[in-house]
Scaffold this motif. Structure first.
Motif, PDB file in Angstrom:
ATOM      1  N   ASP A   1      10.412  14.982   0.442  1.00  0.00           N
ATOM      2  CA  ASP A   1       9.377  15.969   0.783  1.00  0.00           C
ATOM      3  C   ASP A   1       8.078  15.677   0.041  1.00  0.00           C
ATOM      4  O   ASP A   1       6.992  15.792   0.617  1.00  0.00           O
ATOM      5  CB  ASP A   1       9.857  17.387   0.472  1.00  0.00           C
ATOM      6  N   GLU A   2       8.174  15.292  -1.209  1.00  0.00           N
ATOM      7  CA  GLU A   2       6.987  14.978  -2.011  1.00  0.00           C
ATOM      8  C   GLU A   2       6.260  13.759  -1.437  1.00  0.00           C
ATOM      9  O   GLU A   2       5.033  13.742  -1.344  1.00  0.00           O
ATOM     10  CB  GLU A   2       7.376  14.728  -3.473  1.00  0.00           C
ATOM     11  N   GLN A   3       7.018  12.759  -1.029  1.00  0.00           N
ATOM     12  CA  GLN A   3       6.415  11.559  -0.447  1.00  0.00           C
ATOM     13  C   GLN A   3       5.755  11.869   0.899  1.00  0.00           C
ATOM     14  O   GLN A   3       4.713  11.302   1.223  1.00  0.00           O
ATOM     15  CB  GLN A   3       7.463  10.463  -0.282  1.00  0.00           C
ATOM     16  N   LYS A   4       6.353  12.774   1.658  1.00  0.00           N
ATOM     17  CA  LYS A   4       5.755  13.171   2.940  1.00  0.00           C
ATOM     18  C   LYS A   4       4.395  13.820   2.710  1.00  0.00           C
ATOM     19  O   LYS A   4       3.443  13.575   3.455  1.00  0.00           O
ATOM     20  CB  LYS A   4       6.672  14.135   3.690  1.00  0.00           C
ATOM     21  N   LYS A   5       4.289  14.655   1.657  1.00  0.00           N
ATOM     22  CA  LYS A   5       3.009  15.283   1.325  1.00  0.00           C
ATOM     23  C   LYS A   5       1.975  14.224   0.961  1.00  0.00           C
ATOM     24  O   LYS A   5       0.826  14.290   1.384  1.00  0.00           O
ATOM     25  CB  LYS A   5       3.177  16.270   0.157  1.00  0.00           C
ATOM     26  N   LYS A   6       2.408  13.233   0.173  1.00  0.00           N
ATOM     27  CA  LYS A   6       1.499  12.149  -0.209  1.00  0.00           C
ATOM     28  C   LYS A   6       1.057  11.352   1.017  1.00  0.00           C
ATOM     29  O   LYS A   6      -0.105  10.967   1.129  1.00  0.00           O
ATOM     30  CB  LYS A   6       2.165  11.216  -1.226  1.00  0.00           C
TER      31      LYS A   6
ATOM     32  N   THR B   1       0.833  -1.210   0.000  1.00  0.00           N
ATOM     33  CA  THR B   1       0.000   0.000   0.000  1.00  0.00           C
ATOM     34  C   THR B   1       0.866   1.257   0.000  1.00  0.00           C
ATOM     35  O   THR B   1       0.645   2.175  -0.797  1.00  0.00           O
ATOM     36  CB  THR B   1      -0.936   0.011   1.222  1.00  0.00           C
ATOM     37  N   LEU B   2       1.859   1.298   0.896  1.00  0.00           N
ATOM     38  CA  LEU B   2       2.716   2.480   0.969  1.00  0.00           C
ATOM     39  C   LEU B   2       3.557   2.639  -0.300  1.00  0.00           C
ATOM     40  O   LEU B   2       3.777   3.765  -0.757  1.00  0.00           O
ATOM     41  CB  LEU B   2       3.620   2.426   2.197  1.00  0.00           C
ATOM     42  N   THR B   3       3.997   1.533  -0.858  1.00  0.00           N
ATOM     43  CA  THR B   3       4.776   1.594  -2.100  1.00  0.00           C
ATOM     44  C   THR B   3       3.934   2.212  -3.209  1.00  0.00           C
ATOM     45  O   THR B   3       4.408   3.085  -3.948  1.00  0.00           O
ATOM     46  CB  THR B   3       5.264   0.186  -2.504  1.00  0.00           C
ATOM     47  N   GLU B   4       2.673   1.792  -3.303  1.00  0.00           N
ATOM     48  CA  GLU B   4       1.777   2.329  -4.331  1.00  0.00           C
ATOM     49  C   GLU B   4       1.413   3.790  -4.072  1.00  0.00           C
ATOM     50  O   GLU B   4       1.445   4.613  -4.982  1.00  0.00           O
ATOM     51  CB  GLU B   4       0.503   1.489  -4.404  1.00  0.00           C
ATOM     52  N   LYS B   5       1.062   4.096  -2.830  1.00  0.00           N
ATOM     53  CA  LYS B   5       0.596   5.457  -2.492  1.00  0.00           C
ATOM     54  C   LYS B   5       1.716   6.488  -2.532  1.00  0.00           C
ATOM     55  O   LYS B   5       1.489   7.639  -2.892  1.00  0.00           O
ATOM     56  CB  LYS B   5      -0.057   5.481  -1.103  1.00  0.00           C
TER      57      LYS B   5
END
Length: 129
Positions: A93-98, A32-36
């Motif tokens: 930073d982008e992944q943290k926003k997601k 799930t985290l890999t996809e999201k």
């Protein structure tokens, strides 16, 4: 009397007890985290380690069959917050926003059925026109 006896018989979970089946699967959480979050190949094993540590710690807490669902959640929440902090250290930073966006909505795929059950919605009486 019968319900009370059933709740105290050895081997029977107490009412409101949490079972191992309630725990989410680490592999599914990672997927799930890999996809999201679009986790990279380098990030995935690091995140999996954190998720596994959380899973193992939660499982240890669940071994106490006298702990109610609410008590379990009170013990597990700090562990989840700690794991979340560790995961955030790995993310861009982008992944943290997601991640922040994902956590805003319901995400039972990450917590399994450990979350408190919502009370049933009040039934509205039917009116005939």
């Amino acid at each position: 009397m019968l319900a009370q006896q059933a709740a105290t018989e050895p081997g029977r979970p107490l009412k409101g007890a949490v079972l191992a089946a309630d725990l989410p699967d680490v592999g599914n959480q990672l997927k799930t985290l890999t996809e999201k979050l679009n986790l990279t190949a380098d990030q995935q094993p690091k995140v999996k380690t954190i998720l596994q540590e959380l899973h193992d710690a939660t499982q240890r807490i669940m071994q106490d069959k006298t702990v109610s669902r609410d008590q379990l959640l009170n013990k597990v929440r700090p562990l989840r917050m700690n794991a979340n902090g560790k995961i955030r250290e790995i993310l861009s930073d982008e992944q943290k926003k997601k991640l922040d966006q994902y956590l805003q909505g319901p995400h039972p795929d990450m917590h399994g059925t450990l979350e408190p059950k919502a009370p049933p919605a009040a039934q509205q009486p039917k009116t005939e026109d």
